[in-house]
Design an enzyme around this catalytic site. Structure first.
Site, PDB file in Angstrom:
ATOM      1  N   SER A 131      -1.363  -7.131  -6.505  1.00  0.00           N
ATOM      2  CA  SER A 131      -0.112  -7.025  -5.754  1.00  0.00           C
ATOM      3  C   SER A 131       1.069  -6.805  -6.670  1.00  0.00           C
ATOM      4  CB  SER A 131       0.138  -8.280  -4.918  1.00  0.00           C
ATOM      5  OG  SER A 131       1.361  -8.109  -4.217  1.00  0.00           O
ATOM      6  N   HIS A 188      -2.397 -12.268   1.741  1.00  0.00           N
ATOM      7  CA  HIS A 188      -1.091 -12.016   1.099  1.00  0.00           C
ATOM      8  C   HIS A 188      -0.353 -10.929   1.881  1.00  0.00           C
ATOM      9  CE1 HIS A 188       1.394  -9.372  -1.391  1.00  0.00           C
ATOM     10  NE2 HIS A 188       1.741 -10.438  -2.093  1.00  0.00           N
ATOM     11  N   ASN A 189      -1.072  -9.840   2.168  1.00  0.00           N
ATOM     12  CA  ASN A 189      -0.438  -8.734   2.881  1.00  0.00           C
ATOM     13  C   ASN A 189      -0.082  -9.118   4.314  1.00  0.00           C
ATOM     14  OD1 ASN A 189      -0.977  -7.388   0.534  1.00  0.00           O
ATOM     15  ND2 ASN A 189      -1.747  -5.549   1.524  1.00  0.00           N
ATOM     16  N   GLU A 192       3.006 -10.841   4.023  1.00  0.00           N
ATOM     17  CA  GLU A 192       3.996  -9.785   3.707  1.00  0.00           C
ATOM     18  C   GLU A 192       4.467  -9.105   5.005  1.00  0.00           C
ATOM     19  OE1 GLU A 192       2.738  -6.944   0.549  1.00  0.00           O
ATOM     20  OE2 GLU A 192       3.099  -5.366   2.015  1.00  0.00           O
TER      21      GLU A 192
HETATM   22  C1  6PG Z   1       1.285  -5.242  -2.661  1.00  0.00           C
HETATM   23  C2  6PG Z   1       1.424  -4.545  -1.338  1.00  0.00           C
HETATM   24  C3  6PG Z   1       0.684  -3.247  -1.331  1.00  0.00           C
HETATM   25  C4  6PG Z   1       1.007  -2.429  -0.102  1.00  0.00           C
HETATM   26  C5  6PG Z   1       0.034  -2.725   1.012  1.00  0.00           C
HETATM   27  C6  6PG Z   1       0.577  -2.799   2.393  1.00  0.00           C
HETATM   28  O1  6PG Z   1       0.925  -6.397  -2.602  1.00  0.00           O
HETATM   29  O2  6PG Z   1       1.559  -4.637  -3.690  1.00  0.00           O
HETATM   30  O3  6PG Z   1       0.920  -5.350  -0.319  1.00  0.00           O
HETATM   31  O4  6PG Z   1      -0.654  -3.516  -1.511  1.00  0.00           O
HETATM   32  O5  6PG Z   1       2.310  -2.557   0.268  1.00  0.00           O
HETATM   33  O6  6PG Z   1      -0.889  -1.696   0.921  1.00  0.00           O
HETATM   34  O7  6PG Z   1       0.728  -1.511   2.852  1.00  0.00           O
HETATM   35  P1  6PG Z   1       0.977  -1.088   4.356  1.00  0.00           P
HETATM   36  O8  6PG Z   1       2.306  -1.635   4.754  1.00  0.00           O
HETATM   37  O9  6PG Z   1       0.980   0.408   4.226  1.00  0.00           O
HETATM   38  O10 6PG Z   1      -0.163  -1.553   5.197  1.00  0.00           O
END
Ligand code: 6PG
Length: 468
Positions: A131, A188-189, A192
């Protein structure tokens, strides 16, 4: 012949190239490979002083031959079919003792399948969540490893050297066997997604509800970034909102089509959460909001058919919004922690949840001031497994809950959607009620299905006084 490289990276996209440069900068020789070989040469020739440590190759065979043994190959290719094809192509070229690392955003189930497919070959597999975007990959990502532990110990020094540091502690750790690392990256995502959605909802209340200019709102986020909301995502938001489109002079954000993309990790988090019976409603709200955002013509038709007439501007001051955002964030992180705990138990990973929070404190997209407190709370143990009940968050939740109620109520009256805040409020309210309405659900189930229920005053299984 050139000296053998300690590690190889295949896939010279933005992330693969950045990771290779980062590794080379630590003094390690890196072999490079890309499906279109010229790209590997371009990465090396554009690397300035680091070029001496980068060894571009033209074929997969030459790439593998350029590696020292045991060979360590990092795949930075798109998740799914491309990873499977790369594993299949590399397998005959590798031998027992070699280590394959998938550093993409893989579905952890694919990683489990890859581990299973290599069983008996002696080739070790690591699923590595990376990440921090391109900047992180180049100068210090957060690295979430899963898979063969002995293999991790062999490559750990390389990954710790390139990782971000939080007060000297490298943000890289092995978090469990097979798909554990990729699962942690997926969650994590998911967090996010939830955090981005909550921030966007605050922006929507200020912009569409209160009619404030993006630059002014950006200033508010910049101020917030100096307090308990300090985080990379708040910082990014402040910068984005204060940017001007050079072509038109309009706020940059106004020139962007309001249809959000998604590559899958947020959705996977919601799906796995439901599978585990640990709902991640804040993440699901964020995934849903992105999906609805893509229905542009349907939304335009809805705007014409159901115009919001005579709605008041949301009567919310910035302090209330900040308190609500902090509380909703705690709820979202809490849901993430709960999914991780559930998955670790289900798959027998033994993931150290406090370590997860620790390696998220720097380098990754969700790095924030909150994570320091979360890491400490997890080390101490959560009351009833609930993050929002940890003493560190008592004050933020006590002030945040009334603020959350105000935000959701004012948004509703103003006709503004706040799916993330609504989800967070529902969780927070439910989890502070000693008695819910599930008594009625149990009665209904018993009425039509003779499912039975437990009584508050007696042991055993009972049925109600209805004919049913
Ligand atoms: C990170 C991000 C990165 C990317 C994801 C989410 O941790 O560096 O999460 O991996 O932003 O792929 O992408 P999307 O918003 O396109 O699903």
């Amino acid at each position: 012949m050139a000296r053998p490289a300690r590690i190889g990276v295949t896939g010279m996209g933005t992330m693969g190239a950045a990771l290779s440069l980062n590794i080379a900068e630590t003094g390690v020789d890196v072999a490079l490979h890309n499906r279109t070989a010229t790209r590997a040469h371009e990465v090396a020739s554009g690397a300035g002083a680091l070029a001496a440590r980068l060894h571009p190759t033209d074929t997969l065979e030459a790439f593998v031959a350029a590696l020292d043994t045991p060979r360590v190959v990092v795949m930075m290719v798109p998740a799914g079919a491309a990873v499977r094809a790369t594993v299949a192509a590399l397998r005959p070229l590798l031998a027992a003792g070699d280590i394959l690392v998938d550093a993409g955003n893989a579905d952890f189930r694919d990683t489990q399948a890859a581990v299973a497919s290599l069983e008996g070959s002696g080739i070790a597999y690591l699923g590595l969540g990376v990440s921090g975007g391109e900047e992180g990959a180049r100068h210090g990502p957060s690295l979430m490893a899963g898979g063969d532990r002995a293999a991790w110990e062999q490559v750990r020094d390389v990954f710790e050297a390139i990782a971000a540091r939080h007060r000297g502690d490298p943000c890289a750790a092995w978090l469990g066997p097979d798909g554990a690392g990729h699962f942690v990256k997926t969650v994590h995502n998911g967090i996010e997604y939830a955090d981005m959605e909550l921030i966007a909802e605050v922006y929507g209340l200020m912009r569409h509800g209160q009619g404030r200019a993006p630059a002014e709102i950006g200033g508010v986020f910049a101020r917030w970034n100096g307090g308990p909301l300090q985080s990379y995502l708040v910082e990014v938001t402040a910068e984005v909102l204060r940017a001007t489109d050079p072509a038109t002079g309009a706020p940059a954000v106004d020139m962007i089509v309001d249809s959000a993309g998604q590559k899958g990790t947020g959705r996977w988090t919601a799906i796995e959460a439901l599978r585990l019976g640990r709902p991640a409603s804040t993440v699901e709200a964020a995934v849903g909001a992105r999906a609805w955002s893509s229905l542009r013509s349907a939304r335009a038709a809805g705007a014409a058919a159901l115009p919001a007439a005579d709605v008041p501007a949301p009567a919310l001051d910035d302090a209330t919004l900040a308190e609500a955002l902090l509380a909703a964030r705690i709820v979202a992180y809490g849901q993430g922690v709960s999914i991780l705990e559930g998955a670790s138990a289900e798959h027998g990973w033994g993931t150290d949840l406090a370590r997860v929070a620790e390696i998220w404190r720097a380098g990754c997209i969700i790095r924030s001031a909150l994570l320091d407190d979360i890491a400490r709370a997890l080390r101490e143990g959560l009351p009833e497994g609930q993050l929002h009940l940890a003493p560190a968050f008592a004050e933020a939740m006590a002030r945040g809950l009334p603020a959350l109620r105000r935000v959701v109520a004012e948004a509703a009256l103003a006709g503004l959607p706040v799916p993330g805040f609504s989800a967070a409020l529902a969780v927070a309210e439910t989890m502070r009620r000693a008695r819910t309405t599930a008594d009625l659900i149990q009665a209904q189930r018993d009425y039509f299905g003779r499912h039975g229920f437990e009584r508050v005053d007696a042991d055993g299984r009972h049925h109600g006084p209805w004919a049913g």
